[in-house]
Design an enzyme around this catalytic site. Structure first.
Site, short mmCIF file in Angstrom:
data_model
loop_
_atom_site.label_atom_id
_atom_site.label_comp_id
_atom_site.label_asym_id
_atom_site.label_seq_id
_atom_site.Cartn_x
_atom_site.Cartn_y
_atom_site.Cartn_z
N ASP A 1 4.03 7.28 -0.55
CA ASP A 1 3.21 8.47 -0.28
C ASP A 1 4.05 9.43 0.58
O ASP A 1 3.79 9.61 1.76
CB ASP A 1 1.88 8.09 0.41
CG ASP A 1 2.06 7.28 1.68
OD1 ASP A 1 3.13 6.66 1.86
OD2 ASP A 1 1.14 7.28 2.53
N HIS B 1 8.29 2.20 9.94
CA HIS B 1 7.51 1.34 9.04
C HIS B 1 8.20 1.15 7.68
O HIS B 1 8.52 0.03 7.29
CB HIS B 1 6.14 1.97 8.79
CG HIS B 1 5.40 2.38 10.02
ND1 HIS B 1 4.93 1.48 10.93
CD2 HIS B 1 5.02 3.61 10.48
CE1 HIS B 1 4.29 2.12 11.90
NE2 HIS B 1 4.34 3.41 11.65
O1 RIB Z 1 0.92 2.72 8.83
C1 RIB Z 1 2.18 3.17 8.46
C2 RIB Z 1 2.22 3.53 7.01
O2 RIB Z 1 1.27 4.58 6.76
C3 RIB Z 1 3.53 4.07 6.54
O3 RIB Z 1 3.74 3.69 5.20
C4 RIB Z 1 3.34 5.56 6.63
O4 RIB Z 1 4.21 6.26 5.77
C5 RIB Z 1 1.92 5.72 6.23
O5 RIB Z 1 1.83 5.72 4.84
CA CA Z 2 4.24 5.43 3.56
#
Ligand code: RIB
Ligand code: CA
Length: 332
Positions: A14, A245
């Site tokens: 995303d 992340h």
């Molecule tokens: O919680 C972190 C995740 O949420 C990551 O993938 C960030 O890009 C959002 O999509």
């Molecule tokens: Ca993400």
């Protein structure tokens, strides 16, 4: 062509600032060959994420990787409008990239994943770094998907750590808990990369300055995007820095980092409508015995890695792009 040592990868994302970092890492590492990308609404709409992805691929000099737009809405309810306070209105911190003239492919993300799973039967690896709507849809389109793909690595959830969107839920899971429940219940090799490990591996301002000082346009763009992302994290960490992340999930998927604590346990997703909706309930009761085998367990939950991740992330990109420059440099 796939390099002899590189495995074929499908990325579901995303895009998103940390998604952009993950994409750059997957393009840079010699351990992966990205053969397709699907987008899903999360940080931004699925269509907006596809635009960002195409623009990033153009900037990185990878015009051939197919990009498919996936689900706009989660299984229950509708897309909430994204996370502009975290990723900016355009999903990449307001950074304006040169627009790609490529269009997404006609297939949906779920269809593209199924096609690639057949093409690379038994070898395809999936990295999912957004809500799991497309992956759940692909499972419904092709129930044999778990047998066709080698493994799936998911950035999402919180095992013992607090959530980041509710006290107990992480954004990717909370944005479509029904899809996450379906994906985590499927019979495949799953690795979950939760907030427990992504919030304890941060990118500092010195790393951002390194990216900005690079000669490579992708590094520079990432450095600019991170300026926006760091702004969001000031209220969380008390200084300008950020969690990593999605790139950490990508690096774990390509076995670029060593896992020092990653038990395989039962994981369920709360799909009720109460305050724990979207929570990943990980059965970590075996921790006092060193996590003995658990009946019905198939989800490896990464709790600790054995090294500082930022140098690996930056080093991988520098190594790839340095050699690229050397290859294209005129012979003296
Ligand atoms: O919680 C972190 C995740 O949420 C990551 O993938 C960030 O890009 C959002 O999509
Ligand atoms: Ca993400």
């Amino acid at each position: 062509m796939i390099q002899p040592t590189a495995a074929p990868f499908y990325l579901d994302c995303d895009t998103g600032i940390d998604d952009a970092l993950a994409l750059a890492y997957l393009l840079a590492t010699p351990r992966a060959e990205l053969v397709g990308i699907g987008t899903v609404s999360g940080n931004i709409s699925a269509a907006g994420g596809a635009r960002n992805t195409l623009d990033l691929l153009k900037l990185a000099g990878h015009p051939d990787i197919p990009v498919a737009i996936g689900a706009h809405d989660p299984q229950v309810g509708s897309f909430h409008g994204g996370a502009p306070h975290v990723h900016g209105d355009n999903g990449i911190g307001g950074v304006e990239l040169a627009p790609s003239d490529r269009e997404p492919v006609e297939a949906t993300a779920a269809e593209l994943l199924v096609q690639l799973a057949h093409k690379y039967a038994g070898a395809l690896r999936v990295v999912a770094i957004g809500p799991l709507t497309n992956i759940a849809e692909a499972l419904r389109l092709e129930p044999r998907l778990p047998d066709l793909i080698a493994e799936i690595t998911i950035m999402g959830g919180a095992a013992l750590a607090p959530g980041n969107i509710t006290p107990v839920a992480e954004a990717n899971i909370a944005n479509d808990p029904e899809a996450a429940a379906e994906v985590l219940a499927a019979e495949w090799n799953v690795t979950l990369v939760p907030l427990d490990v992504t919030m304890t591996n941060v990118l500092e301002e010195t790393h951002r300055q390194e990216l900005l000082a690079s000669e490579h346009p992708v590094s520079q763009a990432l450095g600019e995007m991170l300026g926006y992302y760091f702004g969001f994290y000031v209220d969380i960490f008390g200084r300008a820095c950020s969690a990593m992340h999605d790139p950490l999930a990508a690096a774990i998927a390509v076995r670029g980092v060593e896992l020092t604590l990653a038990p395989t346990v039962r994981v369920e997703v709360d799909t009720t409508s109460g305050p724990s909706r979207g929570q990943t309930v990980c059965d970590l009761r075996g921790q006092y015995l060193g996590f003995p085998d658990q009946r019905g367990a198939r989800c490896r939950v990464v709790l600790e890695i054995g090294e500082d991740f930022a140098p690996h992330l930056l080093g991988t990109m520098q190594a790839a792009w340095l050699s690229e420059e050397e290859l294209t440099a005129p012979v003296a």
